[in-house]
Design a protein around this motif. Structure first.
Motif, PDB file in Angstrom:
ATOM      1  N   PRO A   1      28.208  42.105  53.790  1.00 38.42           N
ATOM      2  CA  PRO A   1      29.124  41.973  54.934  1.00 38.42           C
ATOM      3  C   PRO A   1      28.358  41.463  56.160  1.00 38.42           C
ATOM      4  O   PRO A   1      28.160  42.175  57.135  1.00 38.42           O
TER       5      PRO A   1
ATOM      6  N   GLY B   1      37.008  46.014  49.826  1.00 41.14           N
ATOM      7  CA  GLY B   1      35.917  45.273  50.448  1.00 41.14           C
ATOM      8  C   GLY B   1      35.631  45.751  51.848  1.00 41.14           C
ATOM      9  O   GLY B   1      34.467  45.851  52.276  1.00 41.14           O
TER      10      GLY B   1
ATOM     11  N   ALA C   1      33.797  49.115  51.579  1.00 37.66           N
ATOM     12  CA  ALA C   1      32.418  48.916  51.103  1.00 37.66           C
ATOM     13  C   ALA C   1      31.541  48.364  52.216  1.00 37.66           C
ATOM     14  O   ALA C   1      30.395  48.796  52.399  1.00 37.66           O
ATOM     15  N   HIS C   2      32.084  47.447  52.983  1.00 37.98           N
ATOM     16  CA  HIS C   2      31.336  46.893  54.102  1.00 37.98           C
ATOM     17  C   HIS C   2      31.080  47.953  55.166  1.00 37.98           C
ATOM     18  O   HIS C   2      30.015  48.002  55.771  1.00 37.98           O
TER      19      HIS C   2
ATOM     20  N   GLN D   1      26.214  37.027  48.389  1.00 42.82           N
ATOM     21  CA  GLN D   1      27.633  36.799  48.651  1.00 42.82           C
ATOM     22  C   GLN D   1      28.413  38.067  48.972  1.00 42.82           C
ATOM     23  O   GLN D   1      29.452  38.014  49.616  1.00 42.82           O
ATOM     24  N   GLU D   2      27.937  39.215  48.521  1.00 39.70           N
ATOM     25  CA  GLU D   2      28.655  40.463  48.770  1.00 39.70           C
ATOM     26  C   GLU D   2      28.281  41.098  50.103  1.00 39.70           C
ATOM     27  O   GLU D   2      28.934  42.037  50.561  1.00 39.70           O
TER      28      GLU D   2
ATOM     29  N   HIS E   1      35.743  49.513  44.321  1.00 38.91           N
ATOM     30  CA  HIS E   1      34.838  48.390  44.603  1.00 38.91           C
ATOM     31  C   HIS E   1      33.633  48.502  43.681  1.00 38.91           C
ATOM     32  O   HIS E   1      32.916  49.498  43.706  1.00 38.91           O
ATOM     33  N   HIS E   2      33.434  47.449  42.849  1.00 37.96           N
ATOM     34  CA  HIS E   2      32.318  47.446  41.890  1.00 37.96           C
ATOM     35  C   HIS E   2      32.278  48.734  41.058  1.00 37.96           C
ATOM     36  O   HIS E   2      31.264  49.391  40.937  1.00 37.96           O
TER      37      HIS E   2
ATOM     38  N   GLN F   1      42.252  44.794  48.308  1.00 41.09           N
ATOM     39  CA  GLN F   1      41.798  44.115  49.528  1.00 41.09           C
ATOM     40  C   GLN F   1      41.047  45.087  50.440  1.00 41.09           C
ATOM     41  O   GLN F   1      40.028  44.744  51.042  1.00 41.09           O
TER      42      GLN F   1
ATOM     43  N   ASN G   1      41.105  42.251  58.422  1.00 41.24           N
ATOM     44  CA  ASN G   1      39.830  41.542  58.433  1.00 41.24           C
ATOM     45  C   ASN G   1      39.337  41.216  59.832  1.00 41.24           C
ATOM     46  O   ASN G   1      38.140  40.989  60.044  1.00 41.24           O
TER      47      ASN G   1
END
Length: 759
Positions: free
Chosen positions: A380, A152, A155-156, A377-378, A117-118, A149, A13
């Protein structure tokens, strides 16, 4: 493996970029699981194939060169099956495919897990071992968790265009939030990061190395001075051990090795804040990994010190910030003060990761006419600085890296909106009435003086809802009675002689005062609205006195009570209003007693509407909250926003029931909510018999234009047809078709038209 998992996720992250994140994954997973190989394959959205993007154990020359279609090879099978494949002898599997470039013929054991993701398979995470063995349940669970993990992060990366730096095509990305202020913004993202959070400092470069080095030294000096000052101020209140902490902080700031690390990264073209964040987070991780509990606890001190210096760096950067034209301001939680720093002519749109359509920033955005999306909220958000994007304030959608076709689509909407606004300007001085003369009052919802000019320009005949909580939200303490009087007088005078309906303080739910916090498990069913002010009569009396004093010589005040659930609340509030009025008369104020009304926002008030109407001068339905409570849907929750629907048959039946009760008692009835500002919804409300429609000033010309094109008798027939329908989609389609047949379908806002065509 839990500690290792947490450590890997933290490193990923805070990685500088996607290649760094993938390298951390393959290196750390191989070490933790003690395998010979760890590899990551990512989907290329252009071709649909899965491409080897990082590996430890296979030939590095194969990175970017090995492609597998869905269903091809073991990796392709993991992707299509959307579940792990765990094999003791991979070569014996019928889907096994040999790629000479990888050198993987040396490995037998295979475990691959999809990165989802989704519901989209973004890639596959693989570990391999030379000897034949089946990976155990713990190892498989570890890899599945890590894949989730990693999803995300990938996807970002797709959203921010980071995959383009790894040879993949830059793709459009879409994120959903809550529509907070209508309109379309086409511009470039500009991040407003929290002032003191090391983990959210975006990756950014600067060509002016000397300026960044100077900025860093200034921030260090400012932090040293601040820490010494605080330590000196508290020295009599602290023991020797506690005072030593301040000395330790100074010692760390004077540590030349930390400064050297930061300066070296700045010379590599990183900004000072990013360089500082990277170095301090690495030190935090080192302390957290130590076995001695004393040293592990020091990680918090390092993080705190890092935040202090970062705050000074941010302050320096803020003073030097230059906002480009068409700035789309993005932050985790935007504030009014941040908004005020951007020149109005450069501000195109707003996006907040947290917050709702009722936050004071959203209210301010609507007052300024700036398109805004809250609750994204999703998104990035830390990684999109400088990215081209489109903010759809009608639907709550965000489009990153928009392609030419999508951009043209939204540019056409912007052009249509401007043309429509020009064509409706002439309606401002005309009355709100149907073609056959049925009169309806068209009022506006306001909360700021910025609303006034736009409202009057659009022909507002009064104010149906003045949100008195806004002045409370914009302060760090309760405003005094005199401060409130000045604010209210300004609003009353601006609209005089038109009526102004002032709602008493409506806090709680998603509207919290920092200086009067309300912590509740379920705030929307908790202490909010009239419940708060009846429990605090000193707040209620002061506000009502300020309103009445402000109306002196104007006499256009109407007082409205929010969140009424029953008769007892009305009677209790009326006693306080009468007391305030009598006090002011005794003090010599020659004021008229203002009309007193209530908002119907909860189901209990719908079923007691007749009894409530007998006790007040007017009623106004708050359709937004009423819809929320009737459908048990939090309208500020993006997960269930799709089932929040103002045209739900149950909502329409409740609205009709309130009108009937008011007509039977000869009580004036109005409505203030999103439904009143929708041209189709407004026509239904007129057919039901609502006397006043109160809406955002932006929507007023649309509603007036629709109203003046129809006959009341036709609307009555339309309402009877709609009341027989069983779904909101049917109703919306019927309304849109009705407007189209009249030749005024263009008045429907873009999201309504699109929703109807999809149904």
């Amino acid at each position: 493996m839990l500690g290792s998992l947490r450590s890997i996720v933290q490193e990923v992250n805070t990685a500088r970029d996607l290649p760094s994140a993938l390298d951390i994954i393959v290196r750390r997973v191989r070490d933790v699981m003690q395998t010979k190989v760890c590899s990551v394959y990512l989907r290329d959205k252009h071709s649909g194939n899965y491409v080897l993007m990082a590996t430890e154990g296979l030939n590095q020359d194969a990175v970017g060169q090995v492609h597998m279609a869905p269903g091809e090879g073991l990796v392709g099978n993991v992707a299509t099956r959307e579940e792990p494949i765990n094999l003791e002898h991979a070569e014996a599997h019928p889907a096994y495919q040999y790629f000479p470039a990888t050198g993987e013929e040396r490995f037998s054991a295979f475990l691959g897990t999809p990165i989802i993701h989704h519901r989209n398979v973004l890639g596959v995470l693989v570990v391999q071992q030379a000897e034949r063995r089946r990976f155990d349940e713990g190892e498989e669970a570890f890899l599945v968790t890590l894949s989730a993990q990693l999803a995300g992060v990938i996807a970002h990366a797709e959203a921010t265009g980071a995959l383009a730096t790894m040879g993949q095509q830059r793709n459009e990305a879409k994120f959903a939030g809550l529509a907070a202020s209508p309109g379309i913004a086409i511009g470039r993202a500009h991040i407003v990061a929290p002032p003191a959070n090391l983990a959210t400092v975006p990756f950014a470069c600067s060509m002016d190395v000397d300026a960044e080095l100077a900025l860093f030294q200034q921030a260090l000096a400012a932090a040293r001075s601040e820490i010494r000052e605080v330590g000196e101020r508290l020295k009599n209140d602290l023991n020797k051990e506690e005072r030593a902490l301040f000395d330790a902080y100074i010692s760390m700031l004077d540590d030349s090795s930390i400064a050297v690390e930061v300066c070296e990264r700045i010379r590599q073209k990183l900004t000072a804040s990013r360089a500082w964040a990277e170095v301090m987070l690495e030190h935090v991780r080192r302390f957290e990994a130590m076995s001695d509990s004393y040293f592990r606890d020091r990680a918090a001190d390092v993080r705190d010190l890092g935040a202090r210096v970062l705050m000074h760096l941010r302050q320096q950067e803020q003073s030097q910030r230059d906002y480009p034209a068409n700035t789309i301001l993005i932050g985790e939680e935007l504030t009014a003060s941040v908004l005020a720093e951007v020149p109005r002519e450069k501000l195109a749109g707003l996006v907040s990761v947290k917050g709702s359509s009722n936050s004071h920033v959203a209210i301010l955005a609507r007052a300024m006419g700036v398109p805004a999306v809250m609750g994204a909220q999703e998104l990035p958000w830390e990684q999109v600085d400088g990215v081209d994007m489109i903010v759809d304030g009608y639907r709550g959608d965000l489009h990153l890296q928009p392609g030419p076709e999508l951009r043209r689509h939204y540019e056409a909407i912007v052009a249509e909106e401007r043309e429509l606004a020009r064509n409706l300007d002439h309606l401002a001085k005309l009355p709100g009435e149907t073609a056959d003369g049925h009169r309806v009052r068209l009022w506006v919802n306001t909360g700021l003086m910025a609303d006034v000019v736009r409202s009057l320009e659009r022909g507002a005949e009064g104010v149906g809802l003045y949100r008195t909580e806004v002045p409370f939200l914009l302060r760090d303490r309760f405003p005094s009675e005199e401060e409130q009087r000045e604010i209210y007088h300004e609003q009353l005078a601006a609209f005089a002689p038109r009526p102004v309906t002032m709602r008493t303080l409506d806090i709680g739910g998603d509207k919290a005062l920092t200086y009067f916090p309300i912590e509740e498990t379920n705030p929307f069913l908790g202490w909010r609205g009239i419940r708060v002010t009846l429990d605090h009569p000193e707040i209620f009396l002061g506000q009502v006195r300020a309103m009445m004093k402000a109306s002196l010589g104007l006499d256009n005040l109407r007082i409205m009570l929010p969140m009424i659930t029953g008769v007892s609340e009305v009677e209790a509030a009326r006693k306080l209003v009468n007391r305030a009025y009598d006090e002011l008369i005794d003090e010599g104020y020659a004021i008229k007693r203002p009309p007193l009304g209530i908002m119907i926002e909860v189901p209990s008030a719908v079923y007691q509407a007749r009894e409530l109407a007998k006790r007040v001068d007017f009623i106004s339905v708050g359709s937004n909250d009423l819809t929320q409570y009737l459908l048990a849907v939090d309208r500020n929750n993006s997960r269930v926003a799709s089932i929040y629907h103002s045209f739900h048959p149950s909502v329409l039946q409740a609205l009709l029931q309130v009108v009937t009760a008011c007509h039977e008692t000869s009580t004036k009835i109005g409505i203030c909510g999103e439904l009143a500002g929708d041209p189709g919804g407004a026509l239904l409300l007129v057919a039901m018999g609502y006397d006043v429609l109160s809406m955002n000033a932006t929507n007023l010309p649309r509603v007036k234009a629709a109203l003046r094109e129809v006959n009341k008798s036709d609307l009555d027939r339309l309402l009877q047809q709609i009341l027989t329908m069983e779904s909101p989609e049917q109703i919306e389609e019927k309304l849109h078709g009705y407007l189209q047949d009249l030749g005024i379908g263009g008045l429907v806002q873009p999201q309504k038209a699109e929703a109807s065509s999809d149904s």
